[in-house]
Design a protein around this motif. Structure first.
Motif, mmCIF file in Angstrom:
data_model
loop_
_atom_site.group_PDB
_atom_site.id
_atom_site.type_symbol
_atom_site.label_atom_id
_atom_site.label_comp_id
_atom_site.label_asym_id
_atom_site.label_seq_id
_atom_site.Cartn_x
_atom_site.Cartn_y
_atom_site.Cartn_z
ATOM 1 N N CYS A 185 -7.144 11.033 -5.672
ATOM 2 C CA CYS A 185 -8.019 11.076 -4.502
ATOM 3 C C CYS A 185 -9.448 11.468 -4.886
ATOM 4 O O CYS A 185 -9.664 12.479 -5.564
ATOM 5 N N PRO A 187 0.798 -1.234 0.000
ATOM 6 C CA PRO A 187 0.000 0.000 0.000
ATOM 7 C C PRO A 187 0.829 1.282 0.000
ATOM 8 O O PRO A 187 0.315 2.351 -0.328
ATOM 9 N N SER A 221 -9.664 -0.831 -1.905
ATOM 10 C CA SER A 221 -9.748 -0.893 -3.352
ATOM 11 C C SER A 221 -11.184 -1.003 -3.817
ATOM 12 O O SER A 221 -12.104 -1.140 -3.012
ATOM 13 N N ARG A 259 -4.532 4.275 -12.655
ATOM 14 C CA ARG A 259 -4.145 5.335 -11.736
ATOM 15 C C ARG A 259 -5.430 5.907 -11.144
ATOM 16 O O ARG A 259 -6.427 6.125 -11.864
ATOM 17 N N GLY A 299 -4.040 -1.126 -4.246
ATOM 18 C CA GLY A 299 -3.418 0.122 -4.644
ATOM 19 C C GLY A 299 -2.105 0.395 -3.934
ATOM 20 O O GLY A 299 -1.923 0.002 -2.767
ATOM 21 N N THR A 300 -1.201 1.041 -4.646
ATOM 22 C CA THR A 300 0.073 1.501 -4.082
ATOM 23 C C THR A 300 0.095 3.015 -4.182
ATOM 24 O O THR A 300 -0.032 3.569 -5.286
ATOM 25 N N ARG A 301 0.249 3.659 -3.061
ATOM 26 C CA ARG A 301 0.232 5.121 -3.058
ATOM 27 C C ARG A 301 1.637 5.650 -3.298
ATOM 28 O O ARG A 301 2.598 5.207 -2.659
ATOM 29 N N PRO A 311 2.865 4.487 1.710
ATOM 30 C CA PRO A 311 3.228 5.258 0.513
ATOM 31 C C PRO A 311 4.708 5.164 0.166
ATOM 32 O O PRO A 311 5.545 4.977 1.028
ATOM 33 N N THR A 363 -2.571 7.010 -6.498
ATOM 34 C CA THR A 363 -2.593 5.600 -6.120
ATOM 35 C C THR A 363 -2.637 4.776 -7.389
ATOM 36 O O THR A 363 -3.453 5.039 -8.282
ATOM 37 N N LYS A 365 -9.656 4.219 1.673
ATOM 38 C CA LYS A 365 -8.359 3.546 1.745
ATOM 39 C C LYS A 365 -8.444 2.068 1.370
ATOM 40 O O LYS A 365 -7.559 1.289 1.728
#
Lengths: 112, 118
Positions: free
Chosen positions: A40, A8, B43, A37, A105-107, A10, A85, B41
């Motif tokens: 927010c 996740p 998915s 992508r 997701g990877t922030r 960040p 993300t 926060k």
């Protein structure tokens, strides 16, 4: 175990640096792979598809490793606007029809 | 091309009321539409798949009687959250997949609807 797993973050990245991160998927029957992508409070947007031979789109490079069941995304020369993300998405075509499974997701935060 | 809209973009309602969210494909015919939900926060989680003219297929754990889906035309699908409660507060996103060959595999996402239930 989740079907699609991501770190996740960040990932805090200096502007201009390179960042790379992976995603693993558990179902070997997965057929198509994508990076999306998501900013927010916005909808996800397709960044790029991931092909078996690996592919590049400008500063973005995606790789697929079917044997180890992971895909990767590398961002070169990071821009502030790359902060978002990044969602790893896997498609498994079934009788029910072509559903996408999203990773968590990877922030990525790109800082000046 | 391949634009999907959602309405409303945000809604605040009282507990116990029903809320209808519309998803429209503006410049293509969508044979299949998907409804997702995203909690903070987390998915996107697929709730259901709807094909024009037939009943929606719901994912495990999603109550079909609570989340009513109607896909009456090739350009419109609606999701109705019945008797909404605070735990239904979430970001609801639809996506649409086209009927033409160039649009068959890719899903195009709507901008999402943020639902807050008081």
């Amino acid at each position: 175990r989740k079907e699609v797993e991501q770190d996740p973050g960040p990932f805090n990245v200096p502007e201009g640096a390179t960042v790379a991160f992976n995603c693993t998927y558990s179902n070997s029957a997965s057929q198509s792979f994508f990076w999306y992508r998501q900013d927010c409070r916005k909808e996800p947007k397709l960044l790029m598809s991931v092909y078996s031979s690996g592919n590049e789109d400008g500063r973005f490079t995606a790789q697929l490793n079917r044997a180890s069941q992971y895909i990767s995304l590398l961002i070169r020369d990071s821009k502030l606007s790359d902060s978002a993300t990044y969602l790893c998405v896997v498609n498994r075509i079934k009788a029910a029809g072509n559903k996408l499974t999203f990773g968590g997701g990877t922030r990525v935060l790109v800082k000046p | 091309g391949a634009v999907v809209s959602q309405h409303p973009s945000w809604v605040i309602c009282k507990s116990g009321t029903s809320v209808k969210i519309e998803c429209r494909s503006l410049d293509f015919q969508a044979t299949t539409m998907f409804w997702y939900r995203q909690f903070p926060k987390q998915s996107l989680m697929l709730m259901a798949t709807s094909n024009e003219g037939s009943k929606a297929t719901y994912e495990q754990g999603v109550e079909k009687d609570k989340f009513l889906i109607n896909h009456a035309s090739l350009t419109l699908s609606t999701l109705t959250v019945t008797s909404a409660h605070p735990e239904d507060s979430s970001f609801y996103i639809c996506s649409a997949r086209g009927a033409g060959t160039s649009l068959t595999n890719e899903q195009f996402f709507g901008p999402g609807t943020r639902l807050t239930v008081l």
